[in-house]
Each structure stands twice: as C-alpha cells, then as structure tokens.
Design a protein around this motif. Structure first.
Motif, PDB file in Angstrom:
ATOM      1  N   LEU A 232     -73.473  38.244  37.360  1.00 43.61           N
ATOM      2  CA  LEU A 232     -73.907  39.026  36.209  1.00 43.61           C
ATOM      3  C   LEU A 232     -73.220  38.501  34.958  1.00 43.61           C
ATOM      4  CD1 LEU A 232     -73.787  42.737  37.481  1.00 43.61           C
ATOM      5  CD2 LEU A 232     -75.739  41.177  37.443  1.00 43.61           C
ATOM      6  N   LYS A 233     -73.959  38.504  33.868  1.00 44.55           N
ATOM      7  CA  LYS A 233     -73.382  38.153  32.574  1.00 44.55           C
ATOM      8  C   LYS A 233     -72.672  39.369  32.001  1.00 44.55           C
ATOM      9  CE  LYS A 233     -74.565  36.298  28.015  1.00 44.55           C
ATOM     10  NZ  LYS A 233     -75.670  35.844  27.134  1.00 44.55           N
ATOM     11  N   THR A 234     -71.483  39.163  31.441  1.00 44.33           N
ATOM     12  CA  THR A 234     -70.748  40.238  30.786  1.00 44.33           C
ATOM     13  C   THR A 234     -70.491  39.843  29.335  1.00 44.33           C
ATOM     14  OG1 THR A 234     -68.506  39.427  31.237  1.00 44.33           O
ATOM     15  CG2 THR A 234     -69.603  40.673  32.991  1.00 44.33           C
ATOM     16  N   ALA A 235     -69.915  40.760  28.575  1.00 44.06           N
ATOM     17  CA  ALA A 235     -69.660  40.480  27.163  1.00 44.06           C
ATOM     18  C   ALA A 235     -68.698  39.315  26.983  1.00 44.06           C
ATOM     19  CB  ALA A 235     -69.112  41.729  26.472  1.00 44.06           C
ATOM     20  N   GLY A 236     -67.787  39.118  27.944  1.00 35.53           N
ATOM     21  CA  GLY A 236     -66.794  38.061  27.808  1.00 35.53           C
ATOM     22  C   GLY A 236     -67.004  36.871  28.706  1.00 35.53           C
ATOM     23  N   GLY A 237     -68.114  36.819  29.443  1.00 39.09           N
ATOM     24  CA  GLY A 237     -68.350  35.701  30.356  1.00 39.09           C
ATOM     25  C   GLY A 237     -69.281  36.110  31.474  1.00 39.09           C
ATOM     26  N   SER A 238     -68.825  35.968  32.718  1.00 37.07           N
ATOM     27  CA  SER A 238     -69.658  36.324  33.868  1.00 37.07           C
ATOM     28  C   SER A 238     -68.774  36.555  35.079  1.00 37.07           C
ATOM     29  CB  SER A 238     -70.682  35.220  34.167  1.00 37.07           C
ATOM     30  OG  SER A 238     -70.034  33.991  34.441  1.00 37.07           O
ATOM     31  N   VAL A 239     -69.335  37.251  36.063  1.00 33.17           N
ATOM     32  CA  VAL A 239     -68.625  37.507  37.313  1.00 33.17           C
ATOM     33  C   VAL A 239     -69.620  37.355  38.455  1.00 33.17           C
ATOM     34  CG1 VAL A 239     -68.994  40.003  37.051  1.00 33.17           C
ATOM     35  CG2 VAL A 239     -67.240  39.166  38.621  1.00 33.17           C
ATOM     36  N   ALA A 240     -69.208  36.641  39.502  1.00 32.98           N
ATOM     37  CA  ALA A 240     -70.037  36.430  40.693  1.00 32.98           C
ATOM     38  C   ALA A 240     -69.390  37.119  41.878  1.00 32.98           C
ATOM     39  CB  ALA A 240     -70.209  34.940  40.977  1.00 32.98           C
ATOM     40  N   VAL A 241     -70.208  37.485  42.847  1.00 30.14           N
ATOM     41  CA  VAL A 241     -69.734  38.174  44.043  1.00 30.14           C
ATOM     42  C   VAL A 241     -70.239  37.438  45.269  1.00 30.14           C
ATOM     43  CG1 VAL A 241     -71.733  39.736  44.147  1.00 30.14           C
ATOM     44  CG2 VAL A 241     -69.571  40.423  45.199  1.00 30.14           C
ATOM     45  N   PHE A 242     -69.433  37.414  46.334  1.00 32.05           N
ATOM     46  CA  PHE A 242     -69.884  36.879  47.617  1.00 32.05           C
ATOM     47  C   PHE A 242     -68.969  37.400  48.721  1.00 32.05           C
ATOM     48  CE2 PHE A 242     -66.862  33.845  45.971  1.00 32.05           C
ATOM     49  CZ  PHE A 242     -66.207  33.284  47.057  1.00 32.05           C
ATOM     50  N   PRO A 243     -69.478  37.469  49.964  1.00 34.31           N
ATOM     51  CA  PRO A 243     -68.668  37.979  51.072  1.00 34.31           C
ATOM     52  C   PRO A 243     -67.760  36.901  51.639  1.00 34.31           C
ATOM     53  CG  PRO A 243     -70.848  37.447  51.866  1.00 34.31           C
ATOM     54  CD  PRO A 243     -70.863  37.195  50.380  1.00 34.31           C
ATOM     55  N   ALA A 244     -66.786  37.338  52.433  1.00 30.97           N
ATOM     56  CA  ALA A 244     -65.976  36.385  53.191  1.00 30.97           C
ATOM     57  C   ALA A 244     -66.908  35.624  54.128  1.00 30.97           C
ATOM     58  CB  ALA A 244     -64.902  37.129  53.984  1.00 30.97           C
ATOM     59  N   PRO A 245     -66.976  34.283  54.027  1.00 34.27           N
ATOM     60  CA  PRO A 245     -68.029  33.532  54.727  1.00 34.27           C
ATOM     61  C   PRO A 245     -68.089  33.752  56.230  1.00 34.27           C
ATOM     62  CG  PRO A 245     -66.955  32.146  53.099  1.00 34.27           C
ATOM     63  CD  PRO A 245     -66.165  33.423  53.162  1.00 34.27           C
ATOM     64  N   HIS A 246     -66.940  33.896  56.902  1.00 28.66           N
ATOM     65  CA  HIS A 246     -66.947  33.980  58.364  1.00 28.66           C
ATOM     66  C   HIS A 246     -66.351  35.292  58.868  1.00 28.66           C
ATOM     67  CE1 HIS A 246     -68.131  29.806  58.397  1.00 28.66           C
ATOM     68  NE2 HIS A 246     -67.104  29.510  57.642  1.00 28.66           N
ATOM     69  N   ALA A 247     -66.237  36.285  58.009  1.00 26.73           N
ATOM     70  CA  ALA A 247     -65.569  37.511  58.441  1.00 26.73           C
ATOM     71  C   ALA A 247     -66.270  38.768  57.945  1.00 26.73           C
ATOM     72  CB  ALA A 247     -64.116  37.505  57.958  1.00 26.73           C
ATOM     73  N   TYR A 248     -67.540  38.660  57.571  1.00 18.20           N
ATOM     74  CA  TYR A 248     -68.234  39.847  57.061  1.00 18.20           C
ATOM     75  C   TYR A 248     -69.370  40.289  57.968  1.00 18.20           C
ATOM     76  CZ  TYR A 248     -70.842  42.991  54.006  1.00 18.20           C
ATOM     77  OH  TYR A 248     -71.501  44.082  53.486  1.00 18.20           O
ATOM     78  N   PHE A 249     -70.236  39.369  58.351  1.00 19.63           N
ATOM     79  CA  PHE A 249     -71.432  39.752  59.089  1.00 19.63           C
ATOM     80  C   PHE A 249     -71.120  39.969  60.562  1.00 19.63           C
ATOM     81  CE2 PHE A 249     -72.982  37.286  55.466  1.00 19.63           C
ATOM     82  CZ  PHE A 249     -73.838  38.219  54.904  1.00 19.63           C
ATOM     83  N   PHE A 250     -71.535  41.116  61.089  1.00 13.24           N
ATOM     84  CA  PHE A 250     -71.425  41.314  62.524  1.00 13.24           C
ATOM     85  C   PHE A 250     -72.551  40.542  63.218  1.00 13.24           C
ATOM     86  CE2 PHE A 250     -73.708  45.109  60.864  1.00 13.24           C
ATOM     87  CZ  PHE A 250     -74.907  45.012  61.558  1.00 13.24           C
TER      88      PHE A 250
END
Length: 427
Positions: A232-250
């Motif tokens: 997402l774009k924010t007023a001061g830049g941007s922030v991205a989100v993602f899960p722990a690659p090998h420790a999130y999905f059952f």
C-alpha cells in the motif's frame, strides 16, 4: 438550571478521571550494537540502519490508551503512523493426538470458535538476539490464548517481523490465524467518507497491478496475488506485507491460490495483512497444533520503503527469491509427492503432450519432480493386464517428459497400494 448542573457534573467526572499511566519497560536485555532502544516519558524508540545505512526509527507508545505504534519511518518522514496490530483466528479441537494430517477440526462435534484479538498494554520488554532486537508488549488475548506482541528489527534491513506470542492451556487445541496492521491514512480520506488509497501487487500471471481503494468496503478484501505479497502507498512511502514463507500455511491437499493477502481502506484508515481459509470444501484440514503451555509465534512480515509500492514489492522478492529455488552447484532440485494424475492424461492426450505442471515447476527452478500417480486415478486395485498397461504407460509418460540428455533417476513412489521403483520427470 438542571442542564447546567448536569454539564458541570460531567466536567467534574472527566477531570477526576486519572490520566493513563505509562507501563513499565525492561531494557536490561538490550546490549550495545547497531540497534538502539531508548525510552522517553511515555514511549520507546527503536533506531536502526537499513541496507544503505539510512537510519530508521520505530516509536511505540507505552500509554495503553494510545495506538501501540506511534510511527515508523526514516529521518523525519513517517511511513506508518498511529498503527494497531490486527489478529483474528479460529480455534477447534484435535482428535487422536498431534500427528493429525488427516484430522479436520471443522467436523469435530464440539464445533469451532471464531476469535478476535484484544490488546490492553500491561508491560514491555526489549532484548538483543544477536545483532537483532526484539521488543515484546504484553497484553494480547485471543480466545483461550494469552500473551503479547513481539516486533523484531534487523540491522541492515527495512524488514520488521510482527508476532503474536500466545499460549493456551486448553487441551487438544488446533487453530489458524489471520494477521495484519491497521494504519492511519488521513491524507487518503476524501469527501463523503470515501478513500483514495493505492494498492499494488502481482497478479497470478506475474503482471504488476495497480488498484485504487475507494473506501466503500468495510470488510477486508482478499487478493489472489502472486508471491503472497501486496503493498500500500502511504503519505511517507509504502509498506508491503507477506507471510513467513515456510511457517504460515498448514498442509493442504491442493495448491490453489485462495487469496492469502488482503487490504482495506475505511474512513481515514488503511489495513493490509495475510489470511488463511478454514477449508476448501474437501476432506482434510489439520490446521496448526497448539499443545498446552507451548507458546505459539503467529508471524507476519512488513517491508517498509520510503519509495513507491513497486519498490517495496521488489525488495520483498529479494527475501523470497521470487518464489524460485536457487541452483546449488553439484545438486539438482527435486520436488516430491505430486498427485497430478499425469498417466491417465498422457494416455488420453498422447505422450508428446506437455502436462501443465511442467513449465510451472521449471519456472520455479525445479530440476526433477516425483510424480505420485494412481492416487485415486487409474485402476490401482486392478489385477489384470489393464493395471500392467497403466504402469507401463506411467514409465513411458515420465520418460517422454524427461530431457533427452538427462536420464531419469529412480526413487520410491506411491502407486495406490503398491510401492515400486519409478522415474522422476527430469526438466
């Protein structure tokens, strides 16, 4: 007269309410290093350098009445302001012990329970872990789980890990969780309580997509994004989100992209995060074990950038290798245990038919794949020549898909009720 008295009484009650008191903060575990942790009267600031030696600062409030994250940014420009962590999940009961791939808590006679987290700050503790710093804010609850929120900072990186560190003492608990961050975005607010927030992600074909959130949906909006990330774009830049690659999905029986990231824009605030789905209308959904007394670390990663969302996404892919296995000299990358019904399709389409999974696996850097056919397809219980013909076709189809210069290797493969030596497809 009565109205005046009521008004004066209200003022007196307000003035008599004690001001919120900052919670205690333990800094004894912080060692000198590239990351500093400093307390002021009602906040604590974590300062660290990124990969270019630019200094970033995350300020957390120690006042329970305020949003936990006051701001995160570089220099004097905040990328994130007035942010609150988001967690929710579903809790069920395990049957038959903890080794439970074939369990499904959604079918338990006791049912399942949706749980929403609540946070009331009680105390905070910071400590060094190598050159990293972890700061934990006690006071998070989610159903029968109790604990705190942990943030880990890494020197030389703009990566921040957020974790709900929670423990339950109930027996036989299985669960999954959704996580995210809710951020103030007053500059995105438009007349009529509308919003104008830019979200960027890669679609399932790998094309970069831009979308503008108008703030007309109060619910979280799932996105079928490639690489399990969005920004997402924010007023001061941007922030991205993602899960722990090998420790999130059952574990799941299928590799379907069900929309595991989400965004939301609503009346001056924006959110982004990750999510699971309880089931896919199939048989087995083991969820995640939570043995009594064992802390669960419910993780999500955020990547902050002072630049546009595209830059944040590009940096995320550096951590996840763009969902591609890196080659290791002297080794081949083998992907095992694929139930793809390849043989019956090759019989129908011809051995020169290219199965759709092959280019996908090759693009991921996979050199060989173990194809576990006859797992419900074909006739694995047949005792006539039909079964022998299918086994012959199985070997022939895999050899046809192997590159001529690469002789297929052999390994044990599940073929219904039989187990025998079978080739892999060499890419």
């Amino acid at each position: 007269m009565n109205i005046c008295r009521a008004f004066l009484a209200t003022l007196i009650l307000i003035s008599l309410q004690p001001p919120a008191v900052s919670v205690p903060l333990d800094l004894a575990g912080v060692r000198p290093g590239p990351i500093s942790v400093v307390r002021s009267e009602d906040s604590v600031a974590v300062t660290w350098p990124d990969e270019t030696a630019r200094v970033w600062r995350a300020t957390f409030s120690l006042n329970p009445a305020q949003p936990l994250i006051t701001s995160i940014g570089a220099d004097s420009e905040a990328v994130v302001r007035s942010a609150r962590p988001f967690y929710q999940g579903e809790i069920g009961k395990r049957r038959g012990g903890w080794y439970a791939f074939f369990d499904d808590p959604t079918t338990h006679p006791d049912g399942t329970r949706h749980v929403q987290s609540t946070f009331q700050l009680r105390a905070a503790t910071a400590r060094s872990v190598g050159e990293r710093v972890e700061i934990v804010f006690d006071g998070l609850r989610m159903g029968s789980f109790d604990g705190g929120l942990a943030y880990t900072f890494y020197p030389g990186s703009r990566l921040i890990q957020q974790e709900a560190v929670l423990t339950t003492y109930d027996a036989d608990v299985a669960y999954y969780y959704d996580a995210g961050l809710d951020v103030a975005a007053p500059s995105d607010r438009q007349p009529g309580n509308n919003m104008r927030t830019e979200a960027v992600f890669y679609d399932t074909d790998g094309a970069l997509r831009h979308t503008t959130l108008n703030g007309l949906q109060a619910e979280r909006v799932p996105v079928q994004a490639r690489y399990r990330t969005l920004a997402l774009k924010t007023a001061g830049g941007s922030v991205a989100v993602f899960p722990a690659p090998h420790a999130y999905f059952f574990p799941r029986d299928f590799t379907s992209n069900l929309g595991f990231v989400w965004h939301r824009a609503w009346r001056g605030r924006v959110s982004l995060g990750i999510r699971q789905l309880r089931d896919e209308n199939w048989q087995y959904y083991p969820w995640v074990n939570a043995p009594p007394g064992r802390p669960q670390r419910m993780s999500v990663f955020f990547l902050l950038s002072a630049a546009a969302p595209e830059a944040a996404l590009a940096h995320v892919l550096r951590y996840t290798n763009g969902d591609r296995f890196r080659p290791l000299e002297g080794y081949k990358t083998l992907a095992t245990h694929w139930h793809l019904a390849d043989t019956v399709q090759a019989i129908a389409n011809g051995f020169d038919w290219t199965p759709p999974f092959k280019p996908v696996l090759k693009a991921m850097g996979v050199d060989a794949a173990m194809i576990m056919d006859f797992h419900g397809d074909g006739h694995p219980n047949d005792l006539t020549d039909l079964r022998l013909d299918e086994l012959h076709a199985y070997f022939g189809a895999l050899r046809a898909q192997s590159d001529p210069e690469r002789k297929p290797t052999c390994t044990s493969a599940d073929t219904g009720r039989s187990c025998f030596q079978s080739p892999c497809t060499g890419s």
